[in-house]
Write a protein that holds these residues in place. Structure first.
Motif, PDB file in Angstrom:
ATOM      1  N   ASP A  87     -19.210  -6.748   2.997  1.00 28.08           N
ATOM      2  CA  ASP A  87     -18.443  -6.612   4.244  1.00 28.08           C
ATOM      3  C   ASP A  87     -16.985  -6.977   4.010  1.00 28.08           C
ATOM      4  N   PHE A  88     -16.798  -8.059   3.223  1.00 26.47           N
ATOM      5  CA  PHE A  88     -15.449  -8.552   2.990  1.00 26.47           C
ATOM      6  C   PHE A  88     -14.622  -7.507   2.246  1.00 26.47           C
ATOM      7  N   VAL A  89     -15.219  -6.950   1.195  1.00 21.45           N
ATOM      8  CA  VAL A  89     -14.506  -5.928   0.408  1.00 21.45           C
ATOM      9  C   VAL A  89     -14.195  -4.719   1.304  1.00 21.45           C
ATOM     10  N   ALA A  90     -15.190  -4.321   2.141  1.00 23.10           N
ATOM     11  CA  ALA A  90     -14.974  -3.168   3.026  1.00 23.10           C
ATOM     12  C   ALA A  90     -13.843  -3.467   4.009  1.00 23.10           C
ATOM     13  N   ASN A  91     -13.841  -4.710   4.559  1.00 23.42           N
ATOM     14  CA  ASN A  91     -12.804  -5.084   5.531  1.00 23.42           C
ATOM     15  C   ASN A  91     -11.419  -5.105   4.901  1.00 23.42           C
ATOM     16  N   VAL A  92     -11.342  -5.720   3.698  1.00 23.61           N
ATOM     17  CA  VAL A  92     -10.036  -5.806   3.018  1.00 23.61           C
ATOM     18  C   VAL A  92      -9.529  -4.400   2.717  1.00 23.61           C
ATOM     19  N   SER A  93     -10.434  -3.545   2.223  1.00 23.52           N
ATOM     20  CA  SER A  93     -10.013  -2.179   1.880  1.00 23.52           C
ATOM     21  C   SER A  93      -9.502  -1.471   3.126  1.00 23.52           C
ATOM     22  N   HIS A  94     -10.243  -1.676   4.232  1.00 21.65           N
ATOM     23  CA  HIS A  94      -9.833  -1.011   5.473  1.00 21.65           C
ATOM     24  C   HIS A  94      -8.464  -1.520   5.940  1.00 21.65           C
ATOM     25  N   GLU A  95      -8.291  -2.865   5.891  1.00 21.42           N
ATOM     26  CA  GLU A  95      -7.042  -3.461   6.371  1.00 21.42           C
ATOM     27  C   GLU A  95      -5.854  -2.999   5.532  1.00 21.42           C
ATOM     28  N   ILE A  96      -6.087  -2.783   4.224  1.00 21.34           N
ATOM     29  CA  ILE A  96      -4.972  -2.370   3.360  1.00 21.34           C
ATOM     30  C   ILE A  96      -4.753  -0.860   3.451  1.00 21.34           C
ATOM     31  N   ARG A  97      -5.863  -0.133   3.647  1.00 23.80           N
ATOM     32  CA  ARG A  97      -5.727   1.330   3.662  1.00 23.80           C
ATOM     33  C   ARG A  97      -4.889   1.804   4.855  1.00 23.80           C
ATOM     34  N   THR A  98      -5.065   1.121   6.014  1.00 28.50           N
ATOM     35  CA  THR A  98      -4.358   1.591   7.216  1.00 28.50           C
ATOM     36  C   THR A  98      -2.829   1.563   7.020  1.00 28.50           C
ATOM     37  N   PRO A  99      -2.240   0.406   6.666  1.00 29.38           N
ATOM     38  CA  PRO A  99      -0.782   0.443   6.462  1.00 29.38           C
ATOM     39  C   PRO A  99      -0.373   1.340   5.296  1.00 29.38           C
ATOM     40  N   LEU A 100      -1.241   1.424   4.271  1.00 33.99           N
ATOM     41  CA  LEU A 100      -0.890   2.286   3.136  1.00 33.99           C
ATOM     42  C   LEU A 100      -0.809   3.749   3.557  1.00 33.99           C
ATOM     43  N   THR A 101      -1.769   4.164   4.417  1.00 33.09           N
ATOM     44  CA  THR A 101      -1.767   5.550   4.886  1.00 33.09           C
ATOM     45  C   THR A 101      -0.488   5.825   5.669  1.00 33.09           C
ATOM     46  N   VAL A 102      -0.131   4.862   6.544  1.00 39.05           N
ATOM     47  CA  VAL A 102       1.087   5.033   7.340  1.00 39.05           C
ATOM     48  C   VAL A 102       2.297   5.138   6.413  1.00 39.05           C
ATOM     49  N   LEU A 103       2.336   4.204   5.437  1.00 40.55           N
ATOM     50  CA  LEU A 103       3.470   4.185   4.505  1.00 40.55           C
ATOM     51  C   LEU A 103       3.590   5.503   3.743  1.00 40.55           C
ATOM     52  N   SER A 104       2.467   5.992   3.191  1.00 37.40           N
ATOM     53  CA  SER A 104       2.561   7.210   2.378  1.00 37.40           C
ATOM     54  C   SER A 104       2.926   8.402   3.259  1.00 37.40           C
ATOM     55  N   GLY A 105       2.513   8.370   4.560  1.00 33.71           N
ATOM     56  CA  GLY A 105       2.905   9.443   5.492  1.00 33.71           C
ATOM     57  C   GLY A 105       4.414   9.466   5.670  1.00 33.71           C
ATOM     58  N   PHE A 106       4.980   8.260   5.873  1.00 31.27           N
ATOM     59  CA  PHE A 106       6.435   8.179   6.064  1.00 31.27           C
ATOM     60  C   PHE A 106       7.178   8.605   4.807  1.00 31.27           C
ATOM     61  N   ILE A 107       6.665   8.176   3.658  1.00 32.81           N
ATOM     62  CA  ILE A 107       7.327   8.525   2.382  1.00 32.81           C
ATOM     63  C   ILE A 107       7.347  10.053   2.222  1.00 32.81           C
ATOM     64  N   GLU A 108       6.228  10.676   2.525  1.00 28.06           N
ATOM     65  CA  GLU A 108       6.116  12.124   2.427  1.00 28.06           C
ATOM     66  C   GLU A 108       7.145  12.791   3.354  1.00 28.06           C
ATOM     67  N   THR A 109       7.205  12.250   4.606  1.00 29.88           N
ATOM     68  CA  THR A 109       8.157  12.823   5.585  1.00 29.88           C
ATOM     69  C   THR A 109       9.594  12.703   5.062  1.00 29.88           C
ATOM     70  N   LEU A 110       9.942  11.494   4.563  1.00 29.28           N
ATOM     71  CA  LEU A 110      11.306  11.253   4.087  1.00 29.28           C
ATOM     72  C   LEU A 110      11.650  12.161   2.904  1.00 29.28           C
TER      73      LEU A 110
END
Ligand code: ADP
Length: 451
Positions: free
Chosen positions: A220-243
């Motif tokens: 559960d912990f690994v799944a939670n950490v992955s989820h918590e990190i994936r969300t901002p990472l997805t946002v970040l890579s979206g912005f990078i792509e846009t820029l």
């Protein structure tokens, strides 16, 4: 042996002499033969008497159940019988000693099996229980008196276990529910059968509930950490792509960069909290010789609370800090500050603007020290209270994220409290705000001037 011959000859001679005397005094001529026969008969009677006494003693020895030292009531017999008694006595003594030694070894072996943290069951060639230790009775719910010599498949009715036992392939173990397992409190047993001797079986059982629980928590912990990190990472890579792909105006570009900074800040906070937790779990318990001033901790908390309130609440909060009597806590400064600031920043984050957050330190009558944070925020439903200190447990996910929460704050507080022997109390009612307090043991508290 020579004595035996002497006794026999003496009897014959006495009988012969008696017969000869009778013949000499005018008795019948066959008196000598009768005298000799009488001598032989007397010798045989005496000998049989000794033999009967020896047999009686041997039967009594044989009838003894428990091995004990040879009975002291040895028959007193003459001649060769004395030697027979003596040798038999020595043989019996050796046998008794050997029996006692084997019994002692068996007792020690069984005591070791009883002490085993695993359940141990010995099965005969038919699969019937010959012996089991205390742990096995707990695991399977056996009754030692009632269930010995019962077939194990009649007592452990779990289909997975029956199939495993019948398969004859014991290269792996089988996991089954324990006898005390309930839906609310499941108990899991790992059962492994080992063949030995002539078709006999040794069954070992281990309670793996805690191991399985830890494994589930780790997943559960690994799944939670992955989820918590994936969300901002997805946002970040979206912005990078846009820029990278779109020709943006400067103000828009600046807005995107600000949002990217916000997401990377979120990841940084998460990683910091994870590192704090792992340090708390891995480091030795705080000593009792480093004394931390409570007023300094409260000043730091106040500065942080005011800064946070200014950022998240345009109209601010009413913040009250009461540093109480000058005192010191024995512990680790960074940990104590982390726990206290988590409670204070939570109160600020979850209390709507203009709400009241009051923080205080006081000494209780019994010498313990209490750090308390009260707020006039939304309060917490009772069903959430027992789970608040679980990692990543959040009631209001979006409020937590909006205000920079990671879901790890109260887990950190709980760990720090445990390490300092402190108690964490949470009182809250929906609509009536919350009260979080840390109560430190008297042994870790002293007045500041005692330094
Ligand atoms: P988070 O980073 O989400 O705040 P915490 O572990 O610090 O994580 O807190 C767990 C949850 O407990 C929060 O998500 C929030 O729902 C609730 N909580 C904590 N403190 C308060 C408070 N003072 N008032 C209301 N709810 C709170």
């Amino acid at each position: 042996m020579i004595n035996r011959w002497i006794a026999f000859t003496a009897c014959m001679l006495a009988g012969g002499a008696l017969g000869w005397l009778t013949t000499a005094k005018g008795g019948p001529a066959w008196s000598l033969g009768v005298g000799l026969g009488l001598g032989a008969l007397i010798w045989l009677m005496i000998d049989s008497l000794y033999l009967a006494r020896l047999l009686r003693w041997l039967r009594a020895e044989q009838g003894r159940e428990a091995p004990a030292m040879v009975s002291s009531q040895l028959p007193r017999l003459p001649g060769v019988w004395e030697e027979v008694v003596d040798r038999t006595r020595r043989l019996l003594k050796n046998r008794d000693q050997q029996l006692q030694e084997s019994q002692a070894r068996l007792d020690e072996f069984l005591a070791a099996m009883q002490a085993s943290p695993s359940g141990v069951v010995l099965l005969d060639t038919q699969g019937r229980i010959e012996w089991c230790n205390q742990m096995a009775t707990q695991h399977f719910g056996f009754d030692v008196q009632r269930d010995v010599m019962q077939h194990i498949a009649n007592l452990v009715r779990e289909p997975a276990f029956k199939a495993y036992l019948a398969s004859g392939n014991y290269s792996h173990d089988v996991v089954i529910p324990g006898s005390l397992s309930t839906p609310a409190r499941p108990v899991k047993l790992s059962v492994h059968v080992h063949s030995y001797g002539k078709d006999r079986k040794l069954l070992l059982s281990r309670d793996i509930t805690a191991v399985e629980l830890a494994e589930a928590m780790r997943r559960d912990f690994v799944a939670n950490v992955s989820h918590e990190i994936r969300t901002p990472l997805t946002v970040l890579s979206g912005f990078i792509e846009t820029l990278r792909t779109l020709p943006l105006e400067e103000p828009e570009r600046a807005r995107y960069l600000a949002l990217m900074a916000q997401q990377s800040q979120r990841m940084q906070t998460l990683v910091n909290d994870l590192l704090t937790l792992s340090r708390l779990e891995g480091s030795p318990f705080p000593g009792a010789n480093d004394w931390i001033t409570t007023s300094a901790l409260l000043v730091q908390c106040e500065q942080e609370a005011r800064a946070l309130s200014a950022v998240i609440a345009p109209r601010g909060h009413r913040l009250e800090f009461d540093a109480g009597p000058a005192s010191e806590i024995a512990g680790v400064q960074t940990e104590l500050y982390s726990a206290m600031s988590n409670l204070v920043t939570n109160a600020v984050r979850y209390t709507p603007e203009t709400g009241l957050v009051s923080v205080s330190w006081k000494l209780l009558k019994d010498g313990r020290g209490q750090f308390e944070v009260r707020d006039t925020g939304p309060g917490i439903e009772p069903e959430h209270l027992p789970r608040l200190t679980e990692r990543f447990y959040r009631i209001d996910r979006s409020r937590s994220r909006e205000t920079g929460g990671t879901g790890l704050g109260l887990a950190i507080v709980k760990h720090v409290a445990q390490r300092h022997g402190a108690e964490l109390h949470i009182d809250s009612q929906p609509g009536h705000g919350s009260r979080f307090s840390l109560i430190f043991p008297a042994a870790r508290i002293r007045p500041a001037h005692a330094a």
